[in-house]
Scaffold this motif. Structure first.
Motif, PDB file in Angstrom:
ATOM      1  N   ALA A 491       0.823  -1.212   0.000  1.00 26.68           N
ATOM      2  CA  ALA A 491       0.000   0.000   0.000  1.00 26.68           C
ATOM      3  C   ALA A 491       0.855   1.259   0.000  1.00 26.68           C
ATOM      4  CB  ALA A 491      -0.929  -0.002   1.212  1.00 26.68           C
ATOM      5  N   PRO A 495       0.446   2.407  -4.131  1.00 26.22           N
ATOM      6  CA  PRO A 495      -0.935   2.752  -3.756  1.00 26.22           C
ATOM      7  C   PRO A 495      -1.914   2.639  -4.918  1.00 26.22           C
ATOM      8  CG  PRO A 495       0.462   4.714  -3.872  1.00 26.22           C
ATOM      9  CD  PRO A 495       1.366   3.532  -3.947  1.00 26.22           C
ATOM     10  N   SER A 498      -2.714  -1.027  -5.213  1.00 29.60           N
ATOM     11  CA  SER A 498      -3.433  -1.525  -4.029  1.00 29.60           C
ATOM     12  C   SER A 498      -4.864  -1.009  -4.024  1.00 29.60           C
ATOM     13  CB  SER A 498      -2.708  -1.095  -2.757  1.00 29.60           C
ATOM     14  OG  SER A 498      -1.371  -1.567  -2.753  1.00 29.60           O
ATOM     15  N   ASP A 503      -8.005  -0.503   0.660  1.00 31.09           N
ATOM     16  CA  ASP A 503      -8.842   0.362   1.497  1.00 31.09           C
ATOM     17  C   ASP A 503     -10.035  -0.392   2.066  1.00 31.09           C
ATOM     18  OD1 ASP A 503      -7.117   2.433   0.998  1.00 31.09           O
ATOM     19  OD2 ASP A 503      -8.321   3.294  -0.626  1.00 31.09           O
ATOM     20  N   ILE A 522      -2.577   5.357   7.154  1.00 34.72           N
ATOM     21  CA  ILE A 522      -2.861   5.331   5.716  1.00 34.72           C
ATOM     22  C   ILE A 522      -4.265   5.873   5.447  1.00 34.72           C
ATOM     23  CG2 ILE A 522      -3.299   3.781   3.769  1.00 34.72           C
ATOM     24  CD1 ILE A 522      -0.975   2.062   4.762  1.00 34.72           C
ATOM     25  N   THR A 528      -5.293   4.729  -0.074  1.00 41.74           N
ATOM     26  CA  THR A 528      -4.492   4.505  -1.274  1.00 41.74           C
ATOM     27  C   THR A 528      -5.127   5.119  -2.516  1.00 41.74           C
ATOM     28  OG1 THR A 528      -5.559   2.355  -1.598  1.00 41.74           O
ATOM     29  CG2 THR A 528      -3.487   2.377  -0.387  1.00 41.74           C
ATOM     30  N   SER A 529      -6.382   5.468  -2.414  1.00 41.63           N
ATOM     31  CA  SER A 529      -7.072   6.081  -3.554  1.00 41.63           C
ATOM     32  C   SER A 529      -6.936   7.602  -3.560  1.00 41.63           C
ATOM     33  CB  SER A 529      -8.557   5.699  -3.528  1.00 41.63           C
ATOM     34  OG  SER A 529      -8.725   4.284  -3.547  1.00 41.63           O
ATOM     35  N   TRP A 537       3.668  10.395  -1.016  1.00 41.55           N
ATOM     36  CA  TRP A 537       2.656   9.558  -0.363  1.00 41.55           C
ATOM     37  C   TRP A 537       3.188   9.016   0.962  1.00 41.55           C
ATOM     38  CZ3 TRP A 537      -1.802   8.061   1.000  1.00 41.55           C
ATOM     39  CH2 TRP A 537      -2.094   6.751   1.380  1.00 41.55           C
TER      40      TRP A 537
END
Length: 640
Positions: A491, A495, A498, A503, A522, A528-529, A537
């Protein structure tokens, strides 16, 4: 004064700078996976590489000491500078103009910052180099030409001349916009009776550069008999930039050859470095104003790294005097892995490389390096030379002195080989007797070391340190937690791959408190979106926890190599390991429901029983689909 650094410029600079190139100026990096390079950590002393760089993600992490972060963090920690200076330094590197908020497009530095001190040294270097062409510098030019260094050589090594005026440089730099405090902080000026004066006067100068090629100080050689400074050589005093125990003259020129040829030649002076390089030995360096020490050695070790720790050589060109013997003995008693790859080169008649080149030519300098002698042999033969080996008394005394030295060699095969050589060098007929004496002495030394109260105390303290916070950070080797660890690493590193799948994984799927905290960070960073990636990140996630241990874990996971054989396998691995993490959590839920089911009567509580049974069946089917997904996307690594 410049305004605030905009976030968009910070992100743009971070994205454009290649972290592997910046780190590679300080550490020799070797490929360690599909998207990972490793090397010896510059933040702590280590023998095996645990320092990893992830180029595609713009992050680094040391699994030995825990340091980690992006390229800005690397510079901050290594150069001891602030965040703003690190960003500005990288902006200068790639030619990026920062649009300061509230400060226009000016890139004027704050007074006294590291960047200002570097700029002052650069300006001083230009001034001194120009002065070398002036009539007053005739003695400096003669000193160089007398040693077979022409104008091209002087320019290649940046030679310059400090004029005789008390404040010539100081006034020149003041006109350039620097202030007195900056010049004193850079070691270029110092207080005088009637105001600030130059540190160097009427001397031949060499610029001393760091690994990045920045001028951080100077070395100066006396030319005139009436020089009021009695020392033949003086150097820049200790400053924010110049740490004499860490800098090596010529390293900026030699670093690539050292890394490529796995060899470093350590000489004693500036002209020796020049002579070596001009003779074709381009791996030569010298300490500046101090003896070659452990911190210098650590710098070279990081450049000499190879896949099998390192297979390089360090060659010392000691004088054949007592000082050289003492230096060799010190190296002998140090790191045994290092001592076994250390060599000594002593020129005929005690000449230094500069004298040797001047009298015998470039070939003689190259031959000096080629005729190097292993450190062990040099030290042992040096001891034997103090005794009359033609007399029995001399032989006995020589063995009495040399046997304890040979016994210090930890490598059994090497120790036995040198014990055999010792017998031959002394002229002792019974070779096996010498070998036995060396072996007995080695066992006695080991036995004594193991039984000392201090040793036991140190071991006890070490155990306490390891177990002091057993739950603070999970073990990377824990097989039960491995899918969770790799899911978090995926992740942080990928990201975009993932995405919603990660998520959707519930926080309860992570069973270790530290992993739960990283999962929470996170989410707090936008998940991750969020559309972020790379070092930006990772920094966003790390900023969402104030716990330094957790921040270190985030950086550790962001740099941890994933067990994939190629870039093409990454997407399948990411999907598989996230599915495996979710599958394990669903399995725990199934187990809990089955336990409840066993405690419910199917006849007395039939409605509750049927509802619970339906949940178990549904979860089992979901679990099977996750298992199939995990297995179907396995890359044959630790996921399966």
């Amino acid at each position: 004064m410049a305004g605030r650094l905009p976030d968009r410029d910070i992100a743009a600079i971070r994205e454009r700078v290649r972290i592997e190139d910046v780190v590679g100026e300080y550490v020799a990096l070797k490929r360690a996976g599909a998207d990972s390079s490793k090397g010896l950590c510059p933040f702590h002393d280590e023998k095996s590489p645990s320092f990893h760089v992830r180029p595609n993600h713009g992050v680094f992490h040391c699994f030995g000491c825990g340091e980690g972060g992006d390229v800005f963090a690397f510079l901050q920690k290594l150069e001891h500078i602030g965040f703003v200076e690190a960003v500005e330094q990288m902006a200068d590197r790639i030619g990026y103009q920062i649009n300061y908020e509230g400060g226009g497009t000016s890139v004027q530095r704050d007074r006294g910052t590291r960047s200002r001190l570097v700029a002052a040294n650069a300006a001083a270097y230009e001034f001194y180099a120009a002065q070398l062409n002036e009539p007053e510098a005739a003695a400096a030019r003669k000193y160089l030409t007398d040693r077979n260094f022409d104008g091209d050589a002087a320019r290649a090594f940046g030679c310059g001349f400090a004029p005789g005026g008390w404040d010539s440089l100081t006034k020149h730099l003041l006109r350039k916009g620097f202030d007195i405090k900056e010049l004193e902080a850079a070691g270029l000026s110092k207080p005088g009776r009637h105001g600030p004066i130059d540190r160097f006067h009427r001397r031949l100068l060499w610029p001393i550069r760091n690994l990045g090629g920045e001028v951080i100080g100077f070395g100066a050689r006396r030319l005139f008999d009436d020089d009021q400074m009695t020392a033949k050589y003086i150097n820049t005093s200790e400053t924010v930039l110049y740490k004499k125990s860490q800098v090596l003259f010529g390293l900026d020129l030699a670093k690539r050859e050292i890394a490529k040829g796995h060899q470093a030649v350590v000489v004693e002076g500036y002209t020796d470095v020049m002579a070596m390089h001009l003779a074709g030995v381009k791996t030569a360096v010298a300490s500046c104003g101090t003896a070659f020490g452990d911190e210098h050695l650590a710098v070279l070790r990081r450049l000499l790294l190879d896949d099998n720790f390192w297979r390089g050589e360090i060659i010392y060109t000691f004088d054949g005097d007592q000082a050289g013997q003492a230096a060799a003995l010190k190296a002998f008693s140090g790191d045994q892995k290092l001592a076994g790859q250390t060599y000594i080169a002593v020129a005929p008649d005690g000449q230094d490389p500069c004298d040797l080149r001047q009298r015998s030519g470039d070939g003689a300098v190259r031959d000096l390096v080629a005729r190097r002698v292993p450190l062990y042999e040099f030290v042992i033969r040096g001891l034997l030379a103090e005794h009359d080996l033609d007399a029995p008394e001399g032989q006995v005394e020589a063995l009495r002195r040399a046997v304890p030295v040979v016994s210090q060699i930890k490598d059994f095969a090497l120790r036995k080989a040198y014990a055999t050589k010792l017998a031959g060098w002394v002229g002792w007929d019974d070779i096996q007797q010498v070998v036995r004496r060396v072996g007995d002495e080695a066992r006695r030394q080991r036995s004594g070391d193991d039984r000392t109260p201090a040793g036991r105390g140190a071991a006890a303290r070490g155990s306490a340190t390891v177990s002091e916070h057993p739950a603070a950070r999970p073990s990377p080797a824990d097989p039960a937690l491995l899918p969770q660890r790799q899911s978090l690493a995926a992740a942080l590193q990928y990201p975009a791959l993932s995405g919603p799948m990660f998520d959707a994984v519930d926080a309860e799927a992570f069973t270790h408190p530290a992993y739960v905290a990283v999962r929470t960070a996170i989410v707090a960073a936008g998940g991750t979106s969020a559309g972020l990636g790379g070092a930006e990140w990772v920094s966003r996630v790390a900023d969402n926890t104030e716990d330094l241990t957790l921040q270190a874990l985030v950086h550790e996971l962001s740099a941890e190599p994933l067990p994939v054989k190629s870039i093409d396998d990454i997407q399948r691995f990411v999907i598989g390991v996230i599915a495996r993490t979710q599958e394990a959590w669903v399995g725990r839920q199934v187990a809990e429901l089955k336990s409840k089911l066993q405690r419910i009567s199917s006849t007395e509580e039939s409605e509750a029983y049927i509802s619970l049974f339906g949940d178990v069946v549904a979860l089992e089917q979901y679990r099977k689909s996750l298992r199939d997904q995990a297995m179907g996307n396995s890359t044959g690594s630790a996921v399966g």
